[in-house]
Enzyme design. Structure first.
Site, PDB file in Angstrom:
ATOM      1  N   SER A 151       0.692  -1.133  -0.079  1.00 12.06           N
ATOM      2  CA  SER A 151       0.162  -0.107  -0.002  1.00 12.06           C
ATOM      3  C   SER A 151       0.730   1.218  -0.037  1.00 12.06           C
ATOM      4  CB  SER A 151      -0.950  -0.033   1.268  1.00 12.06           C
ATOM      5  OG  SER A 151      -1.903  -0.936   1.123  1.00 12.06           O
ATOM      6  N   TYR A 164      -0.608  -1.510  10.411  1.00 11.20           N
ATOM      7  CA  TYR A 164      -0.799  -1.815   9.122  1.00 11.20           C
ATOM      8  C   TYR A 164       0.306  -1.642   8.376  1.00 11.20           C
ATOM      9  CZ  TYR A 164      -2.833  -2.230   4.402  1.00 11.20           C
ATOM     10  OH  TYR A 164      -3.075  -2.254   3.013  1.00 11.20           O
TER      11      TYR A 164
END
Length: 255
Positions: A151, A164
């Site tokens: 990401s 994350y």
């Protein structure tokens, strides 16, 4: 004979995993996908109970074989069993798409051991071990593909997604580190960063914030990511390995 793709985390019809399954099926690959509805049911976007079955039917309508299994990938003992199931039902996979992830917002002020461990179990442990098991069992000598989702953690701070960010960031280093070993097996390994991607979590307010940052005038879609995954899985991408490809429509982080 069709090549075989294993895609993890393809539970929701609007997700990148589902889009990847469809794109790979349209290219003539047989599909085996995993899902874990317990996670999706706890998230704001939710999931209908029949979505995995509907995805399987959609894939099969494209003229390829498709199998699925609901499986908790955080349990390491499930990972070799998954590959055995794929081999038994379809054959040993040629393509592994590490799409499953765990994501709950936290910061340095709210992070705790339990939440960090939950992120680690899926984003690092499952991806690393499943990639390892896949490579060890791959005996075809060429045409193997590992494609993992990241990401853009290396591009900017992700201030409110500490667990994350640091666990998904490990995927980029895994991708680069395994290049020589997997090359000896005839496997390429790459990662895809789809940028902010409307998989169902973008509400009206967030869309207004994000849209001006996309010079192409729209948000990314699961299909955008899936098209890149399909290319990286193809024979044409056989010379591409060790890359983290940021396919995010020119997203402008500073505007």
């Amino acid at each position: 004979m069709n090549r075989i793709a294993l895609v993890t985390g393809a539970s929701r019809l609007k997700g990148i995993g589902a889009a990847a399954c469809r794109a790979l099926a349209e290219s003539g690959n047989d599909i085996f996908f995993t899902y874990w509805t317990d996670y999706d049911q706890k998230m704001d976007w939710g999931i209908a109970v029949d979505e995995p079955a509907r995805l399987q039917a959609d894939i099969e309508s494209k003229g390829v074989r498709c199998e699925r299994i609901e499986l908790d990938l955080s349990q390491a003992s499930n990972l070799p069993r998954l590959l055995e199931q794929v081999e038994t039902t379809l054959g040993y996979p040629d393509i592994l798409v590490n799409n499953a992830c765990y994501s709950v917002n936290d910061t340095y002020d709210t992070i705790d051991e339990e939440n960090l461990d939950l992120h680690y179990a899926i984003n690092v442990k499952a991806v690393t071990l499943l990639t390892s098991y896949f490579a060890k069992g791959f005996k075809k000598g060429k045409g193997g593909r590992v494609i993992s989702m990241t990401s853009g953690q290396s591009l900017e701070p992700m201030r409110y997604e500490l667990s994350y960010a640091i666990t998904k960031g490990a995927v980029e280093h895994l991708t680069k580190t395994l290049v020589p070993d997997l090359a000896e097996k005839g496997i390429t390994i790459n990662a895809v960063n789809p940028g902010p991607n409307d998989t169902g979590w973008v509400d009206e307010h967030l869309e207004k914030v994000l849209l001006p940052k996309f010079p192409m005038g729209r948000l990314g879609t699961p299909e955008d990511a899936a098209q890149l995954i399909r290319f990286l899985a193809s024979e044409e991408a056989g010379w591409i390995t060790g890359q983290v490809i940021h396919s995010e429509g020119g997203f402008q982080r500073t505007t």
